[in-house]
Design a protein around this motif. Structure first.
Motif, PDB file in Angstrom:
ATOM      1  N   LEU A 126       0.822  -1.200   0.000  1.00  0.00           N
ATOM      2  CA  LEU A 126       0.000   0.000   0.000  1.00  0.00           C
ATOM      3  C   LEU A 126       0.864   1.260   0.000  1.00  0.00           C
ATOM      4  O   LEU A 126       0.524   2.254  -0.649  1.00  0.00           O
ATOM      5  CB  LEU A 126      -0.932  -0.010   1.205  1.00  0.00           C
ATOM      6  N   GLN A 127       1.978   1.228   0.726  1.00  0.00           N
ATOM      7  CA  GLN A 127       2.872   2.382   0.724  1.00  0.00           C
ATOM      8  C   GLN A 127       3.421   2.654  -0.664  1.00  0.00           C
ATOM      9  O   GLN A 127       3.540   3.805  -1.093  1.00  0.00           O
ATOM     10  CB  GLN A 127       4.011   2.147   1.717  1.00  0.00           C
ATOM     11  N   GLU A 128       3.769   1.590  -1.400  1.00  0.00           N
ATOM     12  CA  GLU A 128       4.264   1.766  -2.760  1.00  0.00           C
ATOM     13  C   GLU A 128       3.179   2.338  -3.674  1.00  0.00           C
ATOM     14  O   GLU A 128       3.446   3.228  -4.484  1.00  0.00           O
ATOM     15  CB  GLU A 128       4.771   0.428  -3.314  1.00  0.00           C
ATOM     16  N   ASP A 129       1.963   1.837  -3.522  1.00  0.00           N
ATOM     17  CA  ASP A 129       0.877   2.353  -4.352  1.00  0.00           C
ATOM     18  C   ASP A 129       0.586   3.816  -4.044  1.00  0.00           C
ATOM     19  O   ASP A 129       0.346   4.620  -4.956  1.00  0.00           O
ATOM     20  CB  ASP A 129      -0.390   1.505  -4.144  1.00  0.00           C
ATOM     21  N   VAL A 130       0.620   4.167  -2.773  1.00  0.00           N
ATOM     22  CA  VAL A 130       0.380   5.566  -2.406  1.00  0.00           C
ATOM     23  C   VAL A 130       1.491   6.460  -2.925  1.00  0.00           C
ATOM     24  O   VAL A 130       1.254   7.555  -3.434  1.00  0.00           O
ATOM     25  CB  VAL A 130       0.222   5.696  -0.876  1.00  0.00           C
ATOM     26  N   ALA A 131       2.749   5.984  -2.814  1.00  0.00           N
ATOM     27  CA  ALA A 131       3.877   6.775  -3.312  1.00  0.00           C
ATOM     28  C   ALA A 131       3.781   6.978  -4.813  1.00  0.00           C
ATOM     29  O   ALA A 131       4.056   8.067  -5.328  1.00  0.00           O
ATOM     30  CB  ALA A 131       5.185   6.082  -2.948  1.00  0.00           C
ATOM     31  N   GLU A 132       3.371   5.926  -5.545  1.00  0.00           N
ATOM     32  CA  GLU A 132       3.236   6.073  -6.991  1.00  0.00           C
ATOM     33  C   GLU A 132       2.095   7.011  -7.345  1.00  0.00           C
ATOM     34  O   GLU A 132       2.186   7.793  -8.289  1.00  0.00           O
ATOM     35  CB  GLU A 132       3.023   4.712  -7.640  1.00  0.00           C
ATOM     36  N   SER A 133       1.001   6.937  -6.584  1.00  0.00           N
ATOM     37  CA  SER A 133      -0.119   7.846  -6.864  1.00  0.00           C
ATOM     38  C   SER A 133       0.258   9.293  -6.593  1.00  0.00           C
ATOM     39  O   SER A 133      -0.223  10.201  -7.261  1.00  0.00           O
ATOM     40  CB  SER A 133      -1.339   7.445  -6.027  1.00  0.00           C
ATOM     41  N   LYS A 134       1.138   9.524  -5.627  1.00  0.00           N
ATOM     42  CA  LYS A 134       1.604  10.873  -5.341  1.00  0.00           C
ATOM     43  C   LYS A 134       2.746  11.301  -6.250  1.00  0.00           C
ATOM     44  O   LYS A 134       3.146  12.468  -6.220  1.00  0.00           O
ATOM     45  CB  LYS A 134       2.041  10.975  -3.884  1.00  0.00           C
ATOM     46  N   GLY A 135       3.276  10.376  -7.040  1.00  0.00           N
ATOM     47  CA  GLY A 135       4.346  10.730  -7.952  1.00  0.00           C
ATOM     48  C   GLY A 135       5.702  10.836  -7.305  1.00  0.00           C
ATOM     49  O   GLY A 135       6.559  11.588  -7.783  1.00  0.00           O
ATOM     50  N   LYS A 136       5.958  10.081  -6.234  1.00  0.00           N
ATOM     51  CA  LYS A 136       7.227  10.146  -5.537  1.00  0.00           C
ATOM     52  C   LYS A 136       8.031   8.878  -5.800  1.00  0.00           C
ATOM     53  O   LYS A 136       7.481   7.798  -5.991  1.00  0.00           O
ATOM     54  CB  LYS A 136       7.010  10.307  -4.023  1.00  0.00           C
ATOM     55  N   ILE A 137       9.362   9.034  -5.788  1.00  0.00           N
ATOM     56  CA  ILE A 137      10.234   7.877  -5.945  1.00  0.00           C
ATOM     57  C   ILE A 137      10.140   7.006  -4.697  1.00  0.00           C
ATOM     58  O   ILE A 137      10.143   7.514  -3.573  1.00  0.00           O
ATOM     59  CB  ILE A 137      11.684   8.339  -6.209  1.00  0.00           C
ATOM     60  N   TYR A 138      10.043   5.705  -4.866  1.00  0.00           N
ATOM     61  CA  TYR A 138       9.864   4.832  -3.717  1.00  0.00           C
ATOM     62  C   TYR A 138      10.664   3.538  -3.821  1.00  0.00           C
ATOM     63  O   TYR A 138      10.599   2.687  -2.922  1.00  0.00           O
ATOM     64  CB  TYR A 138       8.385   4.482  -3.547  1.00  0.00           C
ATOM     65  N   ARG A 139      11.424   3.340  -4.883  1.00  0.00           N
ATOM     66  CA  ARG A 139      12.169   2.101  -5.036  1.00  0.00           C
ATOM     67  C   ARG A 139      13.652   2.392  -5.217  1.00  0.00           C
ATOM     68  O   ARG A 139      14.029   3.333  -5.914  1.00  0.00           O
ATOM     69  CB  ARG A 139      11.648   1.295  -6.223  1.00  0.00           C
ATOM     70  N   ARG A 140      14.489   1.544  -4.643  1.00  0.00           N
ATOM     71  CA  ARG A 140      15.934   1.623  -4.797  1.00  0.00           C
ATOM     72  C   ARG A 140      16.397   0.349  -5.488  1.00  0.00           C
ATOM     73  O   ARG A 140      16.728  -0.649  -4.865  1.00  0.00           O
ATOM     74  CB  ARG A 140      16.603   1.777  -3.430  1.00  0.00           C
ATOM     75  N   LEU A 141      16.399   0.397  -6.815  1.00  0.00           N
ATOM     76  CA  LEU A 141      16.695  -0.795  -7.606  1.00  0.00           C
ATOM     77  C   LEU A 141      18.162  -0.905  -7.984  1.00  0.00           C
ATOM     78  O   LEU A 141      18.630  -1.993  -8.323  1.00  0.00           O
ATOM     79  CB  LEU A 141      15.845  -0.797  -8.888  1.00  0.00           C
ATOM     80  N   ALA A 142      18.893   0.194  -7.986  1.00  0.00           N
ATOM     81  CA  ALA A 142      20.276   0.156  -8.456  1.00  0.00           C
ATOM     82  C   ALA A 142      21.124  -0.797  -7.632  1.00  0.00           C
ATOM     83  O   ALA A 142      22.024  -1.458  -8.161  1.00  0.00           O
ATOM     84  CB  ALA A 142      20.867   1.564  -8.431  1.00  0.00           C
ATOM     85  N   SER A 143      20.863  -0.899  -6.345  1.00  0.00           N
ATOM     86  CA  SER A 143      21.635  -1.787  -5.482  1.00  0.00           C
ATOM     87  C   SER A 143      21.143  -3.227  -5.531  1.00  0.00           C
ATOM     88  O   SER A 143      21.800  -4.120  -4.981  1.00  0.00           O
ATOM     89  CB  SER A 143      21.584  -1.281  -4.032  1.00  0.00           C
ATOM     90  N   GLU A 144      20.013  -3.485  -6.178  1.00  0.00           N
ATOM     91  CA  GLU A 144      19.455  -4.835  -6.243  1.00  0.00           C
ATOM     92  C   GLU A 144      19.710  -5.513  -7.575  1.00  0.00           C
ATOM     93  O   GLU A 144      19.513  -6.730  -7.682  1.00  0.00           O
ATOM     94  CB  GLU A 144      17.943  -4.783  -5.982  1.00  0.00           C
ATOM     95  N   LEU A 145      20.121  -4.777  -8.598  1.00  0.00           N
ATOM     96  CA  LEU A 145      20.326  -5.328  -9.931  1.00  0.00           C
ATOM     97  C   LEU A 145      21.816  -5.465 -10.229  1.00  0.00           C
ATOM     98  O   LEU A 145      22.603  -4.553  -9.959  1.00  0.00           O
ATOM     99  CB  LEU A 145      19.670  -4.428 -10.982  1.00  0.00           C
TER     100      LEU A 145
END
Length: 599
Positions: A126-145
């Motif tokens: 839900l936090q990710e969905d809310v962050a996306e609806s607000k247009g805010k960055i919420y994922r840190r993928l560079a360290s996972e790929l």
């Protein structure tokens, strides 16, 4: 004391129904008068057997019916007076409640709560969905790929410069300067593609076969129909392509001033829009919708609705040709105006725009004296979230911008290095030329730019034979280097952020390598466009990156590479293996302590 002779006839009848009759209505009838203990024990054999089956099968418990019976016999002195008048259904309910209470106490003792874990997972989603609806960055993928271990596969069809690429899993669409729109089917990865572990020892499955994408179908422009206003296709070269997220439409724009909407399944042209007065250079879909933004050399951005196949409105403001545009979930877009050196953030519902001016001269200690560092043209733009975006320029500068500040937050100068100096014999035909006639080394411009929406991953391309990976810092104020896609080179950054000048060494006129010995032959040609998508649910299976290359730039021929290759490449970026956590129990002072051991 009540006896058989003093009991009323109605009570006798009910007692016979409990002991002999199998009718559920009579068995479930409530009893108002307590039953004698001596008479009720022999009459409840069937009830005990029924309770044993419930505790063994329905409740899926390892507690047998005999254990429950023994436990009840121990507590008979205290519970007999309370449970004498209960029916079989009430007894089953009481046993089930007792079992659940016992299980809950055991779970609480070990500190494990499945309900709490599910609640935490749901809260994170839900936090990710809310962050996306607000247009805010919420994922840190560079360290996972793991970008360094990305597998790549090359594919091509014709020998003309590939200008654009779009993806809609599992398909990719490419366009060329000679007017071809081609549909490809990308490789479907097996389920056990990425590293997995077992309880005994780690096990890594073999890599999937490097199968080239399969060409499904294609369509081609028809120059003979240039004067036919009813023609629905292209009549010239195609410069850009985008695919809708729902997989219904593929839109292309070209030098013929046309914006053509195709059916994604068959590539059949549905309609051609001719509202632009010059070449269509960029396209961007609003995320999750079929609203489209298009940029053109006629200095305008136009808004379209593909659900109705209709034109909506035009946005004015740029003072030079618009070469790129990007958009995310909100009804807003960002465009760059080439040599007017501005990026404009359009708020469509409010009918307003924010202007961000570039063109500032940046200097660096690692840059040779006299080298060109002035920004002449903003050529690429990509949005990170609804408040942050990045731009790429012809002087190799990668700039980070925010909607709350007019100047760039951070600038990475010479993101792809500089060109090697020309030989004296190539500059002058004199016998003894003056070395001063050699021009200053020129930076490599950014020709392709893409981000993973609402994350910290940024990809850039140029003609230095590689695709470079960057990340947004945690404080959202800097751009930091991550590496080279498909290469293990470690791009150690300087204090300025990511100046790669000091790591570019000239080997000869055709080949260059960076410090560390990594060859630059991963990508052959000028990277004209980048498209990507995440595999699995929210990228749990990695990232797929598709790039297209050519011997010349997509918008002109002022830079050519004779050794370049016209085609495309697919990079499969895996995730780092997750650290396996083993839960061990330790008894200390009579308490159970949970500890984690990381492999």
């Amino acid at each position: 004391m009540s006896s058989f002779f003093t009991t009323s006839g109605a009570q006798k009848k009910r007692k016979r129904a409990v002991t002999t009759s199998d009718s559920p209505k009579k068995r479930l009838a409530p009893s108002s008068t307590p039953k004698p203990p001596a008479k009720s024990r022999p009459a409840s054999n069937k009830t005990i057997e029924r309770d044993e089956s419930i505790s063994g099968s329905d409740l899926e418990s390892d507690v047998s019916g005999d254990e429950i019976l023994d436990q009840e016999s121990d507590d008979a002195a205290s519970d007999e007076s309370e449970n004498e008048g209960e029916t079989a259904a009430e007894k089953r309910l009481r046993l089930a409640q007792r079992y659940l209470e016992k299980t809950r106490q055991e779970v609480d003792d070990f500190g494990f709560d499945a309900e709490e874990i599910d609640r935490d997972l749901l809260a994170e989603r839900l936090q990710e969905d809310v962050a996306e609806s607000k247009g805010k960055i919420y994922r840190r993928l560079a360290s996972e790929l793991d970008f360094a271990k990305a597998d790549h596969t090359q594919f091509r069809w014709n020998s003309n410069t590939v200008t654009g690429v779009a993806v809609c899993p599992p398909y990719a669409y490419t366009t060329t300067k000679d007017g071809f729109l081609t549909k490809w089917k990308l490789q479907d990865l097996p389920k056990d593609q990425w590293p997995q572990t077992t309880r005994k020892k780690p096990r890594k499955p073999p890599a999937p076969p490097k199968r080239k994408p399969e060409r499904i179908r294609y369509s081609r422009s028809d120059p003979k129909k240039a004067k036919d206003k009813m023609f629905k296709g292209h009549t010239g070269g195609i410069l850009t392509v985008k695919a809708s997220q729902d997989g219904k439409f593929v839109v292309t724009g070209g030098t013929d001033k046309r914006l053509v909407v195709h059916d994604a399944e068959t590539l059949t042209p549905l309609r051609a829009f001719t509202q632009h007065r010059d070449a269509v250079t960029g396209l961007a879909f609003r995320r999750g919708t079929n609203q489209l933004f298009s940029s053109s050399k006629d200095r305008t951005v136009k808004v379209w609705s593909l659900d109705e196949l209709a034109y909506v409105e035009t946005l004015f403001g740029h003072q030079d040709e618009i070469v790129d545009v990007d958009a995310l979930a909100q009804e807003r877009c960002v465009s760059v105006g080439a040599r007017d050196r501005t990026a404009r953030y359009w708020k469509v519902p409010e009918e307003s725009q924010l202007v961000f001016r570039g063109g500032e001269k940046k200097t660096s200690k690692n840059v040779p004296a006299g080298s060109a560092a002035h920004e002449g043209s903003m050529d690429r733009v990509a949005m990170i979230d609804d408040d942050l975006f990045v731009t790429g320029s012809d002087n190799g500068a990668l700039a980070l911008w925010g909607t709350h500040r007019k100047k760039a937050i951070h600038v990475v100068p010479y993101a792809h290095g500089i060109e090697p100096p020309l030989k004296l014999s190539e500059v002058s035909a004199e016998a003894n030329p003056d070395p001063k006639v050699i021009p200053a080394p020129q930076p490599r411009g950014i020709t392709a730019l893409r981000t993973v929406p609402y994350s910290d991953v940024i990809l850039t391309g140029s003609w230095d034979s590689c695709v470079r990976v960057w990340r947004l810092s945690e404080d959202k104020k800097k751009i930091e280097p991550v590496g080279i896609l498909g290469s293990s080179v470690d791009p150690a950054a300087s204090e300025e952020g990511a100046s790669l000048i000091n790591r570019s060494a000239v080997v000869d006129n055709q080949t260059e390598v960076a410090e560390g010995g990594a060859s630059s032959s991963i990508v052959r040609g000028i990277v004209n466009d980048i498209a990507l998508f995440e595999r699995g649910d929210r990228g749990k299976d990695g990232l797929c990156v598709v790039i297209v290359t050519g011997k010349e730039m997509r918008l002109g021929r002022w830079k050519t590479m004779k050794e370049g290759r016209c085609g495309a490449m697919v990079f499969e970026v895996p995730r780092f293996p997750k650290q396996q956590k083993k839960m061990t129990t330790e008894e200390s002072n009579g308490e159970v302590v949970m500890s984690e051991d990381e492999d």
